[in-house]
Scaffold this motif. Structure first.
Motif, PDB file in Angstrom:
ATOM      1  N   SER A   3       0.815  -1.212   0.000  1.00 51.65           N
ATOM      2  CA  SER A   3       0.000   0.000   0.000  1.00 51.65           C
ATOM      3  C   SER A   3       0.854   1.270   0.000  1.00 51.65           C
ATOM      4  O   SER A   3       0.372   2.333  -0.374  1.00 51.65           O
ATOM      5  CB  SER A   3      -0.941   0.008   1.200  1.00 51.65           C
ATOM      6  OG  SER A   3      -0.192   0.010   2.400  1.00 51.65           O
ATOM      7  N   GLU A   4       2.104   1.171   0.409  1.00 55.11           N
ATOM      8  CA  GLU A   4       2.988   2.335   0.456  1.00 55.11           C
ATOM      9  C   GLU A   4       3.833   2.489  -0.805  1.00 55.11           C
ATOM     10  O   GLU A   4       4.564   3.465  -0.933  1.00 55.11           O
ATOM     11  CB  GLU A   4       3.917   2.237   1.660  1.00 55.11           C
ATOM     12  CG  GLU A   4       3.197   2.305   2.989  1.00 55.11           C
ATOM     13  CD  GLU A   4       4.160   2.248   4.138  1.00 55.11           C
ATOM     14  OE1 GLU A   4       4.648   3.316   4.558  1.00 55.11           O
ATOM     15  OE2 GLU A   4       4.440   1.133   4.609  1.00 55.11           O
ATOM     16  N   VAL A   6       4.712   3.669  -4.156  1.00 56.36           N
ATOM     17  CA  VAL A   6       4.317   4.735  -5.061  1.00 56.36           C
ATOM     18  C   VAL A   6       4.954   4.467  -6.417  1.00 56.36           C
ATOM     19  O   VAL A   6       6.090   3.979  -6.491  1.00 56.36           O
ATOM     20  CB  VAL A   6       4.792   6.100  -4.504  1.00 56.36           C
ATOM     21  CG1 VAL A   6       4.520   7.235  -5.463  1.00 56.36           C
ATOM     22  CG2 VAL A   6       4.163   6.366  -3.153  1.00 56.36           C
ATOM     23  N   ARG A  10       6.752   8.902  -9.806  1.00 56.25           N
ATOM     24  CA  ARG A  10       6.318   9.900  -8.829  1.00 56.25           C
ATOM     25  C   ARG A  10       7.234   9.986  -7.610  1.00 56.25           C
ATOM     26  O   ARG A  10       6.951  10.711  -6.668  1.00 56.25           O
ATOM     27  CB  ARG A  10       4.902   9.578  -8.370  1.00 56.25           C
ATOM     28  CG  ARG A  10       3.891   9.758  -9.478  1.00 56.25           C
ATOM     29  CD  ARG A  10       2.474   9.748  -8.936  1.00 56.25           C
ATOM     30  NE  ARG A  10       1.548  10.036 -10.005  1.00 56.25           N
ATOM     31  CZ  ARG A  10       0.891   9.112 -10.685  1.00 56.25           C
ATOM     32  NH1 ARG A  10       1.047   7.840 -10.388  1.00 56.25           N
ATOM     33  NH2 ARG A  10       0.068   9.442 -11.652  1.00 56.25           N
ATOM     34  N   ARG A  11       8.327   9.262  -7.634  1.00 55.67           N
ATOM     35  CA  ARG A  11       9.217   9.242  -6.478  1.00 55.67           C
ATOM     36  C   ARG A  11      10.163  10.440  -6.485  1.00 55.67           C
ATOM     37  O   ARG A  11      10.571  10.917  -7.537  1.00 55.67           O
ATOM     38  CB  ARG A  11       9.993   7.928  -6.446  1.00 55.67           C
ATOM     39  CG  ARG A  11       9.027   6.774  -6.134  1.00 55.67           C
ATOM     40  CD  ARG A  11       9.713   5.478  -5.990  1.00 55.67           C
ATOM     41  NE  ARG A  11       8.755   4.469  -5.552  1.00 55.67           N
ATOM     42  CZ  ARG A  11       9.022   3.507  -4.706  1.00 55.67           C
ATOM     43  NH1 ARG A  11      10.241   3.385  -4.203  1.00 55.67           N
ATOM     44  NH2 ARG A  11       8.105   2.645  -4.363  1.00 55.67           N
ATOM     45  N   GLY A  70      10.986   6.434  -1.297  1.00 56.85           N
ATOM     46  CA  GLY A  70      10.963   7.594  -2.181  1.00 56.85           C
ATOM     47  C   GLY A  70      11.963   7.544  -3.318  1.00 56.85           C
ATOM     48  O   GLY A  70      12.168   8.533  -4.013  1.00 56.85           O
ATOM     49  N   ASP A 148       8.064   2.637 -14.809  1.00 53.35           N
ATOM     50  CA  ASP A 148       6.951   2.079 -14.041  1.00 53.35           C
ATOM     51  C   ASP A 148       6.774   0.591 -14.334  1.00 53.35           C
ATOM     52  O   ASP A 148       6.442  -0.189 -13.441  1.00 53.35           O
ATOM     53  CB  ASP A 148       5.656   2.838 -14.335  1.00 53.35           C
ATOM     54  CG  ASP A 148       5.615   4.219 -13.687  1.00 53.35           C
ATOM     55  OD1 ASP A 148       6.439   4.495 -12.781  1.00 53.35           O
ATOM     56  OD2 ASP A 148       4.764   5.030 -14.092  1.00 53.35           O
TER      57      ASP A 148
END
Length: 183
Positions: A3-4, A6, A10-11, A70, A148
């Motif tokens: 769920s975390e 990303v 978008r990092r 991130g 991605d």
């Protein structure tokens, strides 16, 4: 947790390198290359310690986690051994691991440590040498869709390869327990 994770595009950081310099001689070369690149998070502590809380040269566990979540890529240089926890932490965070099959790896006593991962379709990046990093990153970062897709492959590999390895390990433990009880 999933769920975390990303999307890579978008990092915040293009890459991260969070290491202690003293665990392998080749780490100085990695730090040198990474230090010349923009848009990365680089923290090179001079000495390894298990107690990072009181250190101003080490990232805290919270910051380590935040940076890993991130980062598009995580640089995973050898330490005492070719394979390290950092590879799996990167995968867990959805950060694409980058490893080098360089001379230090080839000459290490743990011969072919990456073979099981590679043979299973490891979706990380394998460099011939850390000096190749800049050009490889530049090419990979130029295509957000491909980036991605690579990240999705890392997440899928985690579920299939690492999930299967965990299941095999658990089955071996259960079998061992049955043998001990039956003896």
């Amino acid at each position: 947790p999933a769920s975390e994770v990303v999307a890579a595009r978008r990092r915040r950081y293009d890459f991260n390198l969070m290491i202690s310099a003293d665990t392998a001689a080749s780490r100085a070369a990695v730090a040198d290359v990474a230090g010349r690149l923009a848009h990365g998070f680089v923290n090179v502590a001079p000495k390894f310690t298990r107690d990072v809380e009181g250190s101003d040269r080490h990232v805290s566990p919270e910051e380590y986690r935040r940076v890993m979540l991130g980062s598009k890529f995580t640089l995973c240089p050898m330490g005492h051994n070719p394979e390290s926890h950092r590879i799996y932490e990167a995968i867990e965070a959805g950060s694409i691991p980058i490893l080098a099959i360089d001379e230090d790896y080839k000459n290490h006593l743990c011969k072919d440590a990456f073979s099981p991962m590679i043979e299973s379709g490891f979706p990380g990046i394998l460099l011939d040498d850390w000096t190749d990093l800049e050009g490889v990153l530049e090419a990979l970062l130029a295509d957000a869709d491909k980036l991605d897709h690579m990240q999705a492959q890392v997440v899928q590999w985690k579920a299939s390869f690492l999930g299967a390895a965990a299941a095999q390990f658990e089955a071996a433990l259960a079998s061992s327990r049955r043998q001990v009880r039956g003896a």
